[in-house]
Scaffold this active site. Structure first.
Site, PDB file in Angstrom:
ATOM      1  N   ARG A 133      -9.817  66.802 -30.299  1.00 37.77           N
ATOM      2  CA  ARG A 133     -11.095  66.678 -31.148  1.00 37.77           C
ATOM      3  C   ARG A 133     -12.221  67.400 -30.602  1.00 37.77           C
ATOM      4  O   ARG A 133     -13.236  67.658 -31.300  1.00 37.77           O
ATOM      5  CB  ARG A 133     -11.193  65.086 -31.237  1.00 37.77           C
ATOM      6  CG  ARG A 133     -10.216  64.612 -32.086  1.00 37.77           C
ATOM      7  CD  ARG A 133     -10.500  62.934 -32.148  1.00 37.77           C
ATOM      8  NE  ARG A 133      -9.956  62.622 -31.050  1.00 37.77           N
ATOM      9  CZ  ARG A 133      -9.827  61.052 -30.860  1.00 37.77           C
ATOM     10  NH1 ARG A 133     -10.292  60.148 -31.709  1.00 37.77           N
ATOM     11  NH2 ARG A 133      -9.289  60.497 -29.630  1.00 37.77           N
TER      12      ARG A 133
ATOM     13  N   LYS B 237       4.553  57.305 -24.115  1.00 42.84           N
ATOM     14  CA  LYS B 237       4.528  55.804 -23.970  1.00 42.84           C
ATOM     15  C   LYS B 237       3.232  55.325 -24.291  1.00 42.84           C
ATOM     16  O   LYS B 237       2.295  56.320 -23.969  1.00 42.84           O
ATOM     17  CB  LYS B 237       5.094  55.591 -22.671  1.00 42.84           C
ATOM     18  CG  LYS B 237       4.828  54.342 -21.888  1.00 42.84           C
ATOM     19  CD  LYS B 237       5.344  54.068 -20.715  1.00 42.84           C
ATOM     20  CE  LYS B 237       5.013  52.626 -20.155  1.00 42.84           C
ATOM     21  NZ  LYS B 237       3.634  52.485 -19.767  1.00 42.84           N
TER      22      LYS B 237
ATOM     23  N   HIS C 244       8.572  58.213 -17.950  1.00 41.21           N
ATOM     24  CA  HIS C 244       8.337  59.284 -16.660  1.00 41.21           C
ATOM     25  C   HIS C 244       9.313  58.904 -15.471  1.00 41.21           C
ATOM     26  O   HIS C 244       9.589  59.551 -14.652  1.00 41.21           O
ATOM     27  CB  HIS C 244       6.904  59.555 -16.679  1.00 41.21           C
ATOM     28  CG  HIS C 244       6.322  58.361 -15.722  1.00 41.21           C
ATOM     29  ND1 HIS C 244       5.912  57.322 -16.273  1.00 41.21           N
ATOM     30  CD2 HIS C 244       6.073  58.223 -14.410  1.00 41.21           C
ATOM     31  CE1 HIS C 244       5.271  56.756 -15.395  1.00 41.21           C
ATOM     32  NE2 HIS C 244       5.314  57.054 -14.152  1.00 41.21           N
TER      33      HIS C 244
ATOM     34  N   GLU D 207       2.690  48.006  -7.448  1.00 47.90           N
ATOM     35  CA  GLU D 207       1.577  49.141  -7.360  1.00 47.90           C
ATOM     36  C   GLU D 207       0.291  48.580  -6.431  1.00 47.90           C
ATOM     37  O   GLU D 207       0.003  47.156  -6.749  1.00 47.90           O
ATOM     38  CB  GLU D 207       0.987  49.410  -8.817  1.00 47.90           C
ATOM     39  CG  GLU D 207       2.010  49.960  -9.524  1.00 47.90           C
ATOM     40  CD  GLU D 207       1.330  50.441 -10.894  1.00 47.90           C
ATOM     41  OE1 GLU D 207       0.915  51.544 -11.011  1.00 47.90           O
ATOM     42  OE2 GLU D 207       1.457  49.684 -11.894  1.00 47.90           O
TER      43      GLU D 207
ATOM     44  N   ASP E  51       3.797  46.994 -20.291  1.00 45.22           N
ATOM     45  CA  ASP E  51       3.571  48.082 -19.854  1.00 45.22           C
ATOM     46  C   ASP E  51       4.528  48.747 -18.891  1.00 45.22           C
ATOM     47  O   ASP E  51       4.944  50.065 -18.876  1.00 45.22           O
ATOM     48  CB  ASP E  51       2.246  48.144 -18.993  1.00 45.22           C
ATOM     49  CG  ASP E  51       1.501  49.410 -18.408  1.00 45.22           C
ATOM     50  OD1 ASP E  51       1.637  50.343 -19.233  1.00 45.22           O
ATOM     51  OD2 ASP E  51       1.030  49.197 -17.023  1.00 45.22           O
TER      52      ASP E  51
ATOM     53  N   HIS F 202      10.117  51.261 -17.902  1.00 45.00           N
ATOM     54  CA  HIS F 202      10.445  51.501 -16.569  1.00 45.00           C
ATOM     55  C   HIS F 202      11.423  50.782 -15.856  1.00 45.00           C
ATOM     56  O   HIS F 202      12.321  51.201 -15.314  1.00 45.00           O
ATOM     57  CB  HIS F 202       9.204  51.819 -15.804  1.00 45.00           C
ATOM     58  CG  HIS F 202       8.024  52.747 -16.461  1.00 45.00           C
ATOM     59  ND1 HIS F 202       8.252  53.739 -17.277  1.00 45.00           N
ATOM     60  CD2 HIS F 202       6.664  52.432 -16.076  1.00 45.00           C
ATOM     61  CE1 HIS F 202       7.020  54.342 -17.460  1.00 45.00           C
ATOM     62  NE2 HIS F 202       6.190  53.522 -16.954  1.00 45.00           N
TER      63      HIS F 202
HETATM   64  C1  BG6 Z   1       2.485  53.968 -16.517  1.00 43.26           C
HETATM   65  C2  BG6 Z   1       1.839  52.624 -16.672  1.00 43.26           C
HETATM   66  O1  BG6 Z   1       3.468  53.963 -17.388  1.00 43.26           O
HETATM   67  O2  BG6 Z   1       3.151  53.751 -15.145  1.00 43.26           O
HETATM   68  C3  BG6 Z   1       0.745  52.420 -15.568  1.00 43.26           C
HETATM   69  O3  BG6 Z   1       1.190  52.513 -17.944  1.00 43.26           O
HETATM   70  C4  BG6 Z   1       1.678  52.646 -14.165  1.00 43.26           C
HETATM   71  O4  BG6 Z   1      -0.043  51.218 -15.710  1.00 43.26           O
HETATM   72  C5  BG6 Z   1       2.465  53.825 -13.951  1.00 43.26           C
HETATM   73  O5  BG6 Z   1       0.528  52.641 -13.344  1.00 43.26           O
HETATM   74  C6  BG6 Z   1       3.401  53.809 -12.901  1.00 43.26           C
HETATM   75  O6  BG6 Z   1       3.939  55.080 -12.789  1.00 43.26           O
HETATM   76  P1  BG6 Z   1       4.174  55.261 -11.340  1.00 43.26           P
HETATM   77  O7  BG6 Z   1       4.948  56.792 -11.442  1.00 43.26           O
HETATM   78  O8  BG6 Z   1       2.861  55.536 -10.590  1.00 43.26           O
HETATM   79  O9  BG6 Z   1       5.264  54.448 -10.669  1.00 43.26           O
END
Ligand code: BG6
Length: 524
Positions: A75, A182, A212, A250, A269, A274
């Site tokens: 945008r 996502k 990812h 994390e 999330d 994941h």
């Molecule tokens: C994302 C989440 O999909 O993955 C985040 O939205 C999270 O909240 C992240 O911090 C973690 O990814 P990684 O690769 O750092 O483990």
């Protein structure tokens, strides 16, 4: 089908995968097919932090075709020239390797920009004209990869608009593919709706739903570890395994994403996406081949075998937490409720843990404990498999209870590797036992080329390999497992905050295992 090649491994360098092939000299992989990648949301964070650095790494590894272009669509008011100079600055900050001017020059000559709102039909018309021009100038042959790096509220709209203007139609000579970021839905119904809406424009083979975690080398290596070695699979079942623990912790908090996180929470999330990827890789049956659909079917079957939770089960099998102020890595962290764009009486969880049972022949009776949280003491993702204790202890001096259980740990990040913890005799005249560890670190054998984790995924999409992407049923079954928990938690307010930043979550998460006579593996 994913390509797999065998190599002699020594502690000297070996390269086999896209992630590893960031050195330009390896001939084992070929450049992708001619194409244009169109990035929606090109002015945002994902583009500058991950996508452009990943494309740069692919260019540096000679994995991008000569006939290639990038179009940013967003945008923001900007010309192609402005976009190029913005990316030239950003890459200096976010590249994972030193930027070589000849590679960057080659890349940035192929960068273009289209300004427009995601619901503005004229902007898509402009895009169409630009793409036709790029096909002529760069020889990209009508192959277009659309990367939807926008807020999820635009996914449907963008796909519809691209369809309306004829940019999604595939013909024999060219392909059109969409990578969708996502979150894919925010519950089962919205994921179904989204699948239906994009499915009205695209065939399933054109849709690449990204997670990812599947771009992480060590996640992919779970398959090689399990199915490429004769050693482990025979003991990979309820006869030998006591239970499995999956931890994704994390140290960061919500990092200014309070607005997004308030509506997401740790469960949505991280878990149906994941953590379930890790669970599926570790627990699924051996696929017949390394082909996208075969592998994805096995993953769905595994998730379908998870015993559904009743409302009562949610209370006893699932735990939620929200952090209070505390200290992480010697730094003071304010409470989640004090973050910007977070309600002062927020009911959103920043930690979730649960016990899952898998109702199939291999795993009957083996609990899978999974947990994830923000502002934990350490950034670590790992899968720990605890083996059953020996049935009879012949060494009188050591009580059975004192024996440490044998653990196989797959370290996903940050220090990628595999370790096996088992009992050994402590040297000396009497029999005493102590826990020892055999440790394998990827870095020791393969060297680690810094990468974003998106290289493999983008390259795979360019060559039409969907193995590492989610199929519609994978996404829906993931949501269906967590839906009862979402429902139960939505309908009741929690006693938050209930853990201090810098700790491993609320006491209830420990109770979850202690009730079964187990505890979380200590992560140092
Ligand atoms: C994302 C989440 O999909 O993955 C985040 O939205 C999270 O909240 C992240 O911090 C973690 O990814 P990684 O690769 O750092 O483990």
């Amino acid at each position: 089908m994913r390509s797999v090649s065998m190599v002699e491994v020594s502690r000297d360098r070996v390269m086999t995968s896209v992630q590893e092939k960031i050195s330009p000299d390896d001939e084992s992989l070929q450049p992708a097919e001619p194409c244009v990648i169109v990035i929606f949301g090109a002015a945002g964070d994902l583009t500058k932090r991950l996508l452009i650095p990943a494309l740069y790494n692919l260019a540096n590894g000679k994995l991008l075709p000569q006939e290639f272009a990038v179009v940013g669509f967003a945008r923001h008011e900007m010309s192609s020239e402005d976009f190029r100079s913005k990316l030239s600055q950003d890459i200096q900050e976010f590249a994972t390797v030193e930027v070589k001017s000849e590679v960057w020059d080659w890349f940035q000559q192929r960068v273009y920009y289209v300004q427009g709102n995601f619901d503005d039909a004229d902007a898509y018309q402009k895009l169409k004209e630009l793409l036709a021009k790029l096909d002529e100038e760069h020889g990209t042959r009508g192959n277009y990869l659309y990367y939807l790096a926008t807020s999820d509220s635009f996914f449907s709209k963008i796909i519809q608009q691209l369809g309306d203007v004829g940019l999604m139609q595939e013909e024999d000579e060219h392909w059109r593919r969409a990578i969708i970021e996502k979150p894919f839905g925010h519950d089962l119904n919205s994921a179904r709706d989204l699948n239906q809406s994009i499915g009205s424009v695209l065939k399933e083979s054109q849709i690449y739903r990204i997670d990812h975690y599947l771009g992480k080398e060590t996640v992919q290596n779970i398959l090689v570890f399990r199915f490429g070695n004769g050693l482990f699979e025979p003991v990979w079942n309820r006869n030998y395994i006591d239970h499995v623990q999956i931890t994704v912790a994390e140290t960061v908090g919500v990092e200014g994403r309070g607005g997004f996180y308030e509506n997401a929470g740790a469960l949505r999330d991280m878990i149906p996406n994941h953590l379930f990827q890790l669970l599926a890789m570790i627990a699924m049956e051996p696929p017949l081949s390394f082909d996208a659909d075969t592998l994805r079917s096995e993953k769905s079957k595994l998730l379908q075998a998870i015993v559904p939770m009743s409302e009562g089960d949610v209370h006893s099998h699932a735990v939620r937490g929200q952090y209070n102020e505390g200290t992480v890595k010697d730094k003071h962290v304010p409470a989640y409720r004090a973050e910007s764009r977070v309600s002062p009486d927020s009911n959103t969880e920043t930690f979730a843990a649960m016990k899952l049972m898998i109702d199939n022949w291999r795993w009957a009776g083996v609990p899978f404990y999974i947990r994830t949280g923000k502002v934990m003491p350490k950034r670590v993702s790992e899968i720990a498999i605890q083996f059953k204790r020996v049935p009879h202890l012949m060494f009188r001096q050591t009580a059975v209870e004192k024996l440490a259980p044998s653990f196989l740990v797959l370290h996903i990040q940050p220090d990628e590797g595999i370790s096996l913890q088992f009992e050994a005799k402590v040297p000396g005249p009497v029999i005493r036992m102590g826990a020892v560890e055999m440790d394998f670190h990827y870095a020791d054998y393969f060297g680690m080329t810094p990468s974003t984790g998106y290289e493999t995924l983008i390259y795979d999409c360019m060559i039409g390999d969907a193995t590492l992407f989610q199929r519609s049923d994978n996404v829906e079954v993931g949501w269906s497992v967590v839906q009862p928990i979402l429902d139960a938690w939505k309908g009741s307010s929690a006693n938050f905050p209930n853990y201090a930043a810098g700790t491993w979550g609320p006491q209830e998460a420990n109770d979850l295992l202690e009730r079964d006579g187990r505890h979380w593996r200590k992560i140092e």
